[in-house]
Design a protein around this motif. Structure first.
Motif, mmCIF file in Angstrom:
data_model
loop_
_atom_site.group_PDB
_atom_site.id
_atom_site.type_symbol
_atom_site.label_atom_id
_atom_site.label_comp_id
_atom_site.label_asym_id
_atom_site.label_seq_id
_atom_site.Cartn_x
_atom_site.Cartn_y
_atom_site.Cartn_z
ATOM 1 N N TYR A 135 0.842 -1.215 0.000
ATOM 2 C CA TYR A 135 0.000 0.000 0.000
ATOM 3 C C TYR A 135 0.873 1.259 0.000
ATOM 4 O O TYR A 135 0.631 2.198 -0.755
ATOM 5 N N ALA A 136 1.900 1.267 0.854
ATOM 6 C CA ALA A 136 2.759 2.449 0.977
ATOM 7 C C ALA A 136 3.470 2.747 -0.337
ATOM 8 O O ALA A 136 3.534 3.902 -0.780
ATOM 9 N N LEU A 137 3.985 1.695 -0.989
ATOM 10 C CA LEU A 137 4.706 1.908 -2.255
ATOM 11 C C LEU A 137 3.763 2.354 -3.375
ATOM 12 O O LEU A 137 4.120 3.182 -4.214
ATOM 13 N N VAL A 191 4.280 0.456 12.781
ATOM 14 C CA VAL A 191 4.779 -0.216 11.567
ATOM 15 C C VAL A 191 4.208 0.464 10.323
ATOM 16 O O VAL A 191 4.906 0.727 9.340
ATOM 17 N N LYS A 192 2.913 0.759 10.376
ATOM 18 C CA LYS A 192 2.269 1.416 9.235
ATOM 19 C C LYS A 192 2.876 2.790 8.991
ATOM 20 O O LYS A 192 3.110 3.200 7.845
ATOM 21 N N LEU A 193 3.119 3.495 10.063
ATOM 22 C CA LEU A 193 3.726 4.823 9.930
ATOM 23 C C LEU A 193 5.126 4.735 9.327
ATOM 24 O O LEU A 193 5.502 5.548 8.470
ATOM 25 N N ILE A 194 5.888 3.737 9.788
ATOM 26 C CA ILE A 194 7.247 3.558 9.233
ATOM 27 C C ILE A 194 7.166 3.268 7.731
ATOM 28 O O ILE A 194 7.918 3.835 6.935
ATOM 29 N N CYS A 195 6.241 2.389 7.338
ATOM 30 C CA CYS A 195 6.046 2.096 5.898
ATOM 31 C C CYS A 195 5.731 3.372 5.136
ATOM 32 O O CYS A 195 6.283 3.637 4.054
ATOM 33 N N PHE A 196 4.819 4.173 5.710
ATOM 34 C CA PHE A 196 4.408 5.412 5.037
ATOM 35 C C PHE A 196 5.581 6.391 4.934
ATOM 36 O O PHE A 196 5.794 7.018 3.888
ATOM 37 N N ILE A 197 6.344 6.490 6.017
ATOM 38 C CA ILE A 197 7.477 7.436 6.017
ATOM 39 C C ILE A 197 8.551 6.988 5.011
ATOM 40 O O ILE A 197 9.098 7.809 4.273
ATOM 41 N N ILE A 198 8.824 5.672 4.976
ATOM 42 C CA ILE A 198 9.811 5.179 3.992
ATOM 43 C C ILE A 198 9.340 5.473 2.577
ATOM 44 O O ILE A 198 10.110 5.920 1.719
ATOM 45 N N ALA A 199 8.043 5.240 2.330
ATOM 46 C CA ALA A 199 7.486 5.542 0.999
ATOM 47 C C ALA A 199 7.616 7.029 0.698
ATOM 48 O O ALA A 199 7.952 7.423 -0.433
ATOM 49 N N ALA A 200 7.366 7.866 1.700
ATOM 50 C CA ALA A 200 7.471 9.311 1.502
ATOM 51 C C ALA A 200 8.908 9.714 1.197
ATOM 52 O O ALA A 200 9.163 10.553 0.308
#
Lengths: 57, 390
Positions: A42-44, B11-20
């Motif tokens: 989802y993030a990617l 974990v979700k926030l980390i995923c979002f931050i890495i994507a950002a």
């Protein structure tokens, strides 16, 4: 015809923004497929939508 | 433990931050390429700069609008149009236009140069091909950075694509993204998609400025049949054939092909059909666009030496001679375009004395001796009214 193209263009931009919004929403809150792998996917998937909305790519 | 991890907001926030972070890192590069401007110092023969939007107003304030440079001798004669950057992933075409603009001397008639015909396509790289964004030309006063663009206009400037592109006015069906390809949209439409409007504006320049000879510069893969070639509309075929024969005898190998009558949208076909101009397209060899080459590096673009292509040559799979140790350096490709255009003008002068254009710019031999950077001028030492950022 140029005006019609512009309207369609901005409609597509609106659709892109909606897709980005729902991807972010489902990243943080969803009922199924709750695994971490899905979080990463989802993030990617959000990246191209954000770059398109910002008129970068 | 696993359940906890799966529902953990951290974990979700980390995923979002890495994507950002990934988006920001990539976005900076994309933004830089989208906004970078190339600098040119025009010669003393320069007289006027217009924009495509002067011919089609709806292009104004769009990324498809591009400058048109006029070099007028003031002496009555013919008019030549030289186009670079139709496909910005063929950069020797744009660079030949820049070298031409910096060194041109017009003694009779006038020359019109459009260095970035598809300006929108200069603002992104080839999607998915891991291309370098820029290449550099060394000069005595420093290194000059130029863009490597795409074949098609930026989707940000022409979006969405149709499922199938139907060419106007023929109705010929082409691949969908060719609606963003300048060399598939001629003669264009005044109220069409952005690149159709670009093509219509170029047609308007040819018609309104009474262009006698129009030259579209390109590059082609070494394994593509139409390489080291003039492609000419039937009215320009004699000129292109004579130019090809003379170049092959005196400078470098060049062949000539007739523009197909059923393949629509291309400059060598539509320029000739929808105006009185003599339409010619030129192709140089560019290993960078071959399908079998190794890593897509800046060296492959500027030098073009590739062992896989060398092996293809040994097996007779290339359409021109190719030496894997020499490649096809930029100076060779730019030199070919400059002498190829000069030769076409000479034969037009011989065939139509009333349309004579007397002009000179660096030749193939001079490029091979000094390389491209020798002919580029330092903006720091130039008059400000001669400097253009495009």
């Amino acid at each position: 015809m140029v005006a019609a193209q512009k309207i369609i263009y901005y409609l597509y931009m609106l659709i892109t923004a909606l897709c980005a919004f729902f991807l972010v929403k489902h990243l943080f809150k969803r009922k199924e497929h709750k695994g971490i792998i899905n979080d990463i996917v989802y993030a990617l998937c959000i990246i191209p939508f954000i770059l398109r909305i910002l008129h970068i790519k | 433990m696993s359940e906890k991890l799966n529902n953990n907001i951290t974990v979700k926030l980390i995923c979002f931050i890495i994507a950002a972070i990934l988006a920001i890192v990539a976005g900076i590069q994309f933004y830089d390429h989208r906004t970078y401007k190339e600098t040119v110092v025009v010669s003393d023969s320069f007289t006027e700069k217009k924009m495509l939007s002067d011919y089609v107003p709806s292009l104004k304030n769009t990324m498809a609008d591009t400058p048109v440079f006029f070099f007028d001798s003031g002496v009555e004669g013919g008019t030549v149009l030289y186009l670079g950057g139709t496909h910005p992933y063929e950069p020797a075409a744009s660079l030949s236009a820049f070298v031409m603009m910096e060194n041109i001397n017009v003694e009779k008639g006038r020359v019109i140069i459009i260095p970035q015909a598809n300006r929108s396509a200069t603002t992104l790289g080839m999607l998915g091909n891991a291309y370098p964004q820029y290449y550099h030309v060394d000069t005595e006063w420093g290194s000059v950075k130029y863009k490597i663009g795409d074949r098609w206009a930026h989707p940000l400037d022409s979006w969405p694509d149709p499922f199938t592109y139907r060419h106007y006015p023929s109705g010929l069906q082409l691949t969908y993204q060719d609606l963003r390809n300048v060399n598939r949209c001629y003669p264009g439409r005044e109220d069409g998609a952005p690149i159709e409007r670009v093509c219509y504006a170029i047609m308007e320049i040819i018609r309104n400025e009474k262009v006698d000879l129009a030259i579209d510069s390109h590059e082609a893969a070494v394994m593509y049949p139409v390489v080291e070639t003039y492609v000419a509309h039937e009215r320009a075929l004699d000129i292109a054939m004579m130019a090809a024969m003379n170049l092959s005898a005196t400078k470098f190998y060049m062949k000539c092909e007739a523009s197909p009558t059923n393949l629509r949208g291309l400059s060598h076909r539509e320029w000739g059909d929808f105006s009185d101009t003599l339409a010619i397209l030129m192709e140089t060899p560019q290993p960078f666009t071959d399908w079998i080459v190794g890593p897509m590096t800046e060296e492959l673009q500027t030098i073009g030496a590739d062992e896989f292509l060398g092996t293809a040559m040994e097996h007779g799979l290339t359409y021109v001679e190719y030496d894997k140790n020499v490649g096809c350096p930029m100076k060779l490709r730019v030199g070919r375009h400059l002498s190829g255009a000069a030769e076409a003008i000479d034969w037009t002068n011989a065939s139509f004395p009333e349309k004579e254009v007397v002009v000179n710019w660096p030749s193939y031999e001079e490029l091979m001796e000094h390389d491209c950077g020798y002919f580029l001028h330092d903006p720091a030492k130039a008059d400000t009214d001669k400097i253009f950022e495009i």
